[in-house]
Design a protein around this motif. Structure first.
Motif, short mmCIF file in Angstrom:
data_model
loop_
_atom_site.label_atom_id
_atom_site.label_comp_id
_atom_site.label_asym_id
_atom_site.label_seq_id
_atom_site.Cartn_x
_atom_site.Cartn_y
_atom_site.Cartn_z
N ASN A 243 -0.51 0.02 -6.63
CA ASN A 243 -0.89 0.97 -5.85
C ASN A 243 -0.67 2.37 -5.57
OD1 ASN A 243 -3.67 -0.04 -4.91
ND2 ASN A 243 -2.10 -1.81 -3.68
N ALA A 244 0.22 2.67 -6.65
CA ALA A 244 1.18 3.72 -6.38
C ALA A 244 0.59 5.14 -6.11
CB ALA A 244 2.02 3.71 -7.90
N PHE A 245 1.34 5.97 -4.92
CA PHE A 245 1.13 7.09 -5.26
C PHE A 245 1.05 8.32 -6.27
CE2 PHE A 245 2.23 11.31 -3.30
CZ PHE A 245 1.35 11.99 -2.66
N GLY A 246 0.46 8.55 -6.32
CA GLY A 246 0.06 10.12 -7.35
C GLY A 246 -0.03 9.49 -8.89
N GLY A 247 -0.61 8.35 -8.84
CA GLY A 247 -0.94 7.22 -10.43
C GLY A 247 0.35 7.47 -11.54
N ARG A 248 1.88 6.83 -10.16
CA ARG A 248 2.50 6.74 -11.09
C ARG A 248 2.82 4.84 -10.92
NH1 ARG A 248 4.43 11.23 -7.24
NH2 ARG A 248 5.00 9.51 -5.65
N ALA B 11 -3.89 -8.09 -19.99
CA ALA B 11 -3.76 -6.60 -19.21
C ALA B 11 -3.20 -7.92 -17.61
CB ALA B 11 -5.12 -6.35 -19.27
N ILE B 12 -2.81 -6.23 -16.89
CA ILE B 12 -2.02 -6.33 -15.29
C ILE B 12 -3.32 -5.52 -14.39
CG2 ILE B 12 -0.39 -6.75 -13.64
CD1 ILE B 12 1.10 -7.49 -16.07
N PRO B 13 -4.04 -5.62 -13.74
CA PRO B 13 -4.95 -4.53 -12.56
C PRO B 13 -2.88 -4.42 -11.55
CG PRO B 13 -5.58 -6.65 -12.43
CD PRO B 13 -4.84 -7.42 -13.17
N LEU B 14 -3.63 -3.16 -11.31
CA LEU B 14 -2.30 -2.39 -10.52
C LEU B 14 -2.65 -1.98 -9.55
CD1 LEU B 14 -0.05 -0.66 -13.95
CD2 LEU B 14 0.16 -2.35 -12.59
N ASP B 15 -4.15 -1.65 -9.77
CA ASP B 15 -4.45 -0.84 -8.30
C ASP B 15 -5.56 -2.09 -7.33
OD1 ASP B 15 -6.87 -0.03 -10.15
OD2 ASP B 15 -6.91 1.41 -8.98
N ASP B 16 -5.53 -1.95 -6.28
CA ASP B 16 -6.46 -2.95 -5.64
C ASP B 16 -8.35 -2.71 -6.03
OD1 ASP B 16 -4.48 -3.79 -4.65
OD2 ASP B 16 -5.12 -3.03 -1.94
N ALA B 17 -8.48 -1.97 -6.69
CA ALA B 17 -9.42 -1.33 -6.82
C ALA B 17 -9.77 -1.68 -8.51
CB ALA B 17 -9.81 0.33 -6.86
N ASN B 18 -8.77 -2.07 -8.75
CA ASN B 18 -9.17 -2.31 -10.53
C ASN B 18 -9.78 -1.52 -11.44
OD1 ASN B 18 -10.24 -5.80 -9.98
ND2 ASN B 18 -8.67 -4.90 -9.17
N THR B 19 -9.20 0.07 -11.35
CA THR B 19 -9.49 1.00 -11.23
C THR B 19 -8.23 1.69 -12.82
OG1 THR B 19 -8.54 2.41 -10.67
CG2 THR B 19 -10.93 2.09 -10.58
N VAL B 20 -7.30 0.69 -12.51
CA VAL B 20 -5.97 1.46 -13.67
C VAL B 20 -5.42 -0.25 -13.95
CG1 VAL B 20 -3.46 2.19 -13.99
CG2 VAL B 20 -5.97 3.29 -12.34
N TYR B 21 -5.18 0.00 -15.03
CA TYR B 21 -4.66 -1.71 -15.95
C TYR B 21 -3.45 -1.46 -16.86
CZ TYR B 21 -8.34 -4.46 -14.41
OH TYR B 21 -9.04 -5.66 -14.29
N ALA B 22 -2.64 -2.08 -16.89
CA ALA B 22 -1.56 -2.49 -17.90
C ALA B 22 -1.85 -3.01 -18.42
CB ALA B 22 0.60 -3.14 -17.38
N GLN C 277 0.65 -1.31 -0.05
CA GLN C 277 0.38 -0.33 -0.23
C GLN C 277 0.95 1.13 -0.05
OE1 GLN C 277 -3.21 -0.22 -0.50
NE2 GLN C 277 -3.47 -2.47 -0.34
N VAL C 278 0.21 2.32 0.25
CA VAL C 278 1.19 3.41 -0.07
C VAL C 278 0.36 5.01 0.55
CG1 VAL C 278 1.69 5.62 -2.19
CG2 VAL C 278 1.81 3.37 -2.49
N ARG C 279 1.67 5.52 1.36
CA ARG C 279 0.68 6.38 2.34
C ARG C 279 0.12 7.76 1.63
NH1 ARG C 279 0.15 4.78 7.71
NH2 ARG C 279 1.75 2.95 7.72
N GLU C 280 -0.62 8.88 1.78
CA GLU C 280 -0.77 10.40 1.07
C GLU C 280 1.07 10.76 0.57
OE1 GLU C 280 -3.15 12.14 2.98
OE2 GLU C 280 -4.71 11.16 2.89
N THR C 281 1.86 10.79 1.75
CA THR C 281 3.32 11.02 1.71
C THR C 281 3.71 10.42 0.27
OG1 THR C 281 3.90 9.23 2.80
CG2 THR C 281 3.07 11.80 3.57
N GLY C 282 2.94 9.05 0.40
CA GLY C 282 4.31 8.00 -0.99
C GLY C 282 4.61 7.37 -0.25
#
Length: 269
Positions: A246-251, A192-203, A93-98
């Motif tokens: 689950n990267a901070f800031g969409g990275r 395709a690979i899901p990149l966040d737990d919510a499955n909103t972003v995929y590679a 997981q990633v905190r708000e600070t990154g």
């Protein structure tokens, strides 16, 4: 600060059975319990805090498989189906600070099928322009999902497991010519690979093709010299390699090289 963590003792039994149904067909089945303690990098991650709440992953795996060889092992087939129920899976997981940290997510349902074939189109021989041709194909179907996973008011139960593609299909071709000249080709098709737990972003899915030519020769007593050259990503695919989940800031993405080439020499003594 110092902290003390004790995971205690764990019983991890395994039972397996195999049966030779025919001289060329083997059937196998197993049931086992797994245990994996958190790594140091997970207990003390980039937020520089010691996570005393982190627990080991545990799970139970049921597997059934078959292995079949034909024509004096000229063709070998292998397939297995499994279901692995994991408890307390560790997810980044990633905190708000990154800064990253890790937590136990609850239960994960992992079902899958793995199948492979290895075959000689031309068995090894000492004469001819082509001395041997071997092909291989490996296919994995990964039906992985969160079974029980909630973070605060967000419920991810039923979502696809982060960072796991649905399918991976790898094919190989190996050709041997005279004078120990080898041609090797490898094709990798990854879904395709899901990149966040919510499955909103995929590679996006990608197809990598690699090729290599090599030559080797014995030199003197017990020595061997090899020269090789090859190319990666022959199809010039634009894809992300080493994704951050689950990267901070969409990275989430890390760029991978386009078509590239290499070469070298080995000397063994």
């Amino acid at each position: 600060d110092k902290a003390h963590i004790n995971f205690g003792n764990t019983w991890i039994p395994r039972a397996a059975v195999s049966y030779m149904a025919t001289p060329t067909l083997a059937i196998r089945a197993s049931i086992s319990k797994g245990f994996s303690a958190p790594t140091i990098a997970e207990v003390r991650s980039s937020d520089n805090m010691i996570n005393k709440d982190l627990r080991p992953e545990t799970g139970t795996n049921h597997e059934f498989g078959v292995r079949w060889h034909l024509w004096n092992r000229r063709v070998i087939l292998d397939a297995a189906a499994y279901t692995y129920q994991m408890d307390d899976a560790i997810i980044r997981q990633v905190r708000e600070t990154g800064a990253e940290y890790f937590q136990n997510t609850g239960k994960i349902d992992q079902k899958g099928i793995e199948a492979s074939i290895l075959a000689y189109l031309i068995t090894p021989r000492s004469a001819g322009l082509i001395r041997s041709i071997q092909i291989g194909s490996n296919f994995s179907l990964n039906n992985y999902s969160f079974k029980n996973y909630q973070v605060g008011d967000k419920n991810y139960s039923g979502n696809k497991l982060t960072a796991v593609p649905k399918t991976v299909w790898v094919n190989t071709l190996n050709v041997l010519f005279p004078y120990q000249l080898h041609l090797d080709l490898l094709s990798n098709l990854t879904a395709a690979i899901p990149l966040d737990d919510a499955n909103t972003v995929y590679a996006k899915r990608y197809h990598l093709l690699q090729g290599k030519i090599s030559w080797s020769k014995a030199v003197g007593h017990g020595h061997k010299v090899s020269i090789f050259a090859g190319a990666d990503n022959l199809l010039n695919q634009k894809y992300s390699l080493g994704n951050d989940i689950n990267a901070f800031g969409g990275r989430y993405f890390n760029p991978a090289p386009l078509r590239n080439y290499y070469g070298g020499m080995n000397f063994n003594f």
